[in-house]
Design an enzyme around this catalytic site. Structure first.
Site, short mmCIF file in Angstrom:
data_model
loop_
_atom_site.label_atom_id
_atom_site.label_comp_id
_atom_site.label_asym_id
_atom_site.label_seq_id
_atom_site.Cartn_x
_atom_site.Cartn_y
_atom_site.Cartn_z
N GLU A 166 30.18 48.05 31.76
CA GLU A 166 30.51 49.13 32.68
C GLU A 166 30.44 50.53 32.07
OE1 GLU A 166 34.29 48.35 34.54
OE2 GLU A 166 33.56 46.55 35.54
N GLU A 355 31.80 39.60 36.15
CA GLU A 355 33.23 39.70 36.50
C GLU A 355 33.37 39.69 38.02
OE1 GLU A 355 35.45 43.04 34.89
OE2 GLU A 355 34.50 42.80 32.93
C1 FCB Z 1 36.78 45.94 34.99
C2 FCB Z 1 36.86 45.76 33.50
C3 FCB Z 1 37.73 44.64 33.05
C4 FCB Z 1 38.97 44.49 33.91
C5 FCB Z 1 38.63 44.51 35.38
C6 FCB Z 1 39.80 44.35 36.30
O1 FCB Z 1 36.47 47.27 35.28
O2 FCB Z 1 35.57 45.54 32.98
O3 FCB Z 1 38.02 44.84 31.69
O4 FCB Z 1 39.92 45.40 33.55
O5 FCB Z 1 37.95 45.69 35.69
#
Ligand code: FCB
Length: 450
Positions: A166, A355
Site C-alpha cells: 500500500e 488483504e
Molecule cells: C491495511 C494494512 C494492514 C491492516 C489493514 C486493516 O491498510 O495494510 O496492515 O492494518 O489495513
C-alpha cells in the site's frame, strides 16, 4: 443451498505484518523503525499503545504456525522488518534478524505453508527518516540493497515476493494526513513520497529479474472503487477524479509507467509535485510484475467538493449501508467491480487478493467458541463476489484474509480487531474464532456453501 467451488490450486491464505504482530522491538540487534518512533510519541496512537510486545509472534511463531496448520492455510503472507536486517537502513546486515526469518520460513515450509513475503510494510528504519524519509530519494537505493540481501538469503525458499504494501497509505497517511508514521502533514511531500516508493518498487523488480530468481514478484495496492453519489455531471466528474487519485495514481505507473493526466495536472498546479527524474517512468514501465496484489476493504461514494473547499471532491457516507467498526462501508460488489475493471483496463493481470477482512469486536461465546458472525458474514459475502469475478474470467490466483490474528492496528492500537484468531494480550493465548473454523472448512472443501 448453492455452493461456490473455487479453481483447483487456489491459494488460500491469511496475512499479517511485522510491526503489527512481532513485538521484540529491540531484540537481537533490531534497529528503530518509524513506527517504533511514532508509537512512542505521545498522542499519536490510541491509548499510547505500541508494537513493543504486540502478539509476541517473534517468540511464539511456532505456536502460530501450528494454528495455521490447524486452519489448513496453504499460504501465509507476512512482512520482513527492514530494521531487523539493516538496523540503520544500510551498512552491515544483522545476523540476529536474518536468523529469525530463516527459522520462520523453514518452519512454514516444513508445515507445507507457502510463504508470501512483503519487503516493506511501512517500517522504514528511523535513521533513513532522519535524512528525510520517502519524501527524498534517500531510501530508494538502501531499499534495493536490503531487497538484494533478502533475495540472496531467502530466494531459494520463498517463491512469492511483494515489494511494497500500500504505497498510497504509506505516502498519504504518513506524509499528508499525519495519522501514520512519520506523522507529517505536507501534501506535496506525500505525492513525492509516493513517487519515490514506486521508483524503489521498480528498481527492486529490475534487480529481481537480474538475479534470475525462480519465484514471482508483485506489488500490493490498496484499491477503492469509486461511485458517484448521484447521476449529476458534477458528481460523476468528481468520482472519476477520486478514482485517479486513489487508484490510477498507482495502477497507471505500475502497469504503464505513466501518471493519470487529470490528477497530474492538479498536483502540478497546486503542489508542484511530483518531481520526476529522467528515467523514472521508463524504469516503471519496464518493471513488469508477475501479479498484482490487491487489498480491498470498502468502496468510496464520491460527490463534488463542498463550495469554498480546496478539496478536489468529497466522500459521502451512504446512510442505509452496514459498516464495520472502522466505519468502513460493507460493500462486497465493490470487489467484483474492481476485479473486472482491472482485468479490462490493465491487460488481464494475474491477481492475488493480499488483504480483505473486517474489524468487529469479538462476539459472545457460543459452545465455547467466539461467535464472530459479522466477520464470518463479511468474509463469506466477499468471497462469493470474488467467485463471481473468477467466473467472469478474472485471473485470480489466491486470497489472504486480513488478518490471521488480532494485532496492532496502527493508530487504533489494539482496540480494532481483524483476526480470525483472537489474541488475549494479557496472557498471549490464542483462540480460533468461529470465522476461523468456517475459513478452515472453506479451505478444506475449496468451496463456500451459500
Ligand atoms: C491495511 C494494512 C494492514 C491492516 C489493514 C486493516 O491498510 O495494510 O496492515 O492494518 O489495513
Amino acid at each position: 443451498m448453492s455452493s461456490f467451488i473455487f479453481p483447483k490450486n487456489f491459494l488460500w491464505g491469511a496475512a499479517t505484518a511485522a510491526y503489527q504482530i512481532e513485538g521484540a522491538a529491540k531484540e537481537d540487534g533490531k534497529g528503530e523503525s518509524i513506527w517504533d518512533h511514532f508509537s512512542h510519541t505521545p498522542g499519536k496512537v490510541y491509548q499510547g499503545d505500541t508494537g513493543d510486545i504486540a502478539c509476541d509472534h517473534y517468540h511464539r511463531y511456532q505456536e502460530d504456525i501450528d494454528i495455521m496448520t490447524e486452519l489448513g492455510l496453504k499460504a501465509y503472507r507476512f512482512s520482513i522488518a527492514w530494521p531487523r536486517i539493516f538496523p540503520e537502513g544500510k551498512g552491515r546486515a544483522n545476523q540476529g534478524g536474518i536468523d529469525f526469518y530463516d527459522r520462520l520460513i523453514d518452519k512454514l515450509l516444513e508445515a507445507g505453508i507457502t510463504p508470501a513475503v512483503t519487503l516493506y510494510h511501512w517500517d522504514l528504519p528511523q535513521s533513513l527518516q532522519e535524512q528525510g524519509g520517502w519524501a527524498k530519494r534517500i531510501p530508494i537505493d538502501p531499499f534495493v540493497d536490503y531487497a538484494e540481501q533478502v533475495f540472496k538469503i531467502f530466494g531459494d525458499r520463498v517463491q512469492q515476493w511483494i515489494t511494497l504494501n500500500e504505497p498510497q497509505v504509506a505516502a498519504f497517511c504518513g506524509y499528508a494526513y499525519g495519522n501514520h508514521a512519520p506523522g507529517l502533514q505536507d501534501q506535496a511531500a506525500a505525492v513525492q513520497a509516493a513517487h519515490h516508493l514506486l521508483v524503489a518498487h521498480a528498481k527492486t523488480v529490475r534487480l529481481f529479474r537480474q538475479m534470475n530468481l525462480k519465484g514471482q514478484i508483485g506489488i500490493t495496492l490498496n484499491l477503492t472503487p469509486t461511485y458517484p453519489a448521484s447521476t449529476s455531471r458534477e458528481d460523476q466528474k468528481a468520482a472519476i477524479l477520486a478514482d485517479s487519485e486513489k487508484n490510477r495514481w498507482f495502477l497507471d505507473p505500475v502497469f504503464k509507467g505513466t501518471y493519470p493526466e487529470d490528477m497530474a495536472e492538479l498536483y502540478r498546479q497546486k503542489l508542484q509535485a511530483p518531481r520526476i527524474e529522467d528515467g523514472d517512468l521508463e524504469l516503471l514501465k519496464r518493471a513488469n510484475i508477475d501479479f498484482l496484489g490487491i487489498n480491498y476493504y470498502s468502496r468510496a461514494v464520491i460527490g463534488q467538493a463542498a463550495p469554498g473547499s480546496s478539496d478536489f471532491y468529497q466522500q459521502v457516507r451512504p446512510d442505509h449501508s452496514a459498516y464495520t467498526d472502522m466505519d468502513w462501508e460493507i460493500y462486497p460488489d465493490g470487489i467484483y467491480d474492481l476485479l473486472v475493471r482491472i482485468k479490462h483496463d490493465y491487460d488481464d493481470p494475474h491477481i492475488l487478493i493480499t488483504e480483505n477482512g473486517a474489524a468487529f469486536q469479538d462476539g459472545i461465546i457460543q459452545n465455547g467458541i467466539i461467535a464472530d458472525d459479522d466477520r464470518l458474514d463479511y468474509l463469506k459475502q466477499h468471497l462469493i463476489a470474488i467467485h463471481k469475478a473468477i467466473g467472469a474470467g478474472v485471473r485470480l490466483d489466491g486470497y489472504f484474509v486480513w488478518s490471521f490474528m488480532d494485532n496492532f492496528e496502527w493508530a487504533y492500537g489494539y482496540t480494532e480487531k481483524f483476526g480470525i484468531v483472537q489474541v488475549d494480550y494479557r496472557t498471549q493465548s490464542r483462540s480460533i474464532k468461529k470465522s476461523g473454523y468456517w475459513y478452515r472448512d472453506v479451505i478444506q472443501n475449496n468451496c463456500i456453501q451459500g
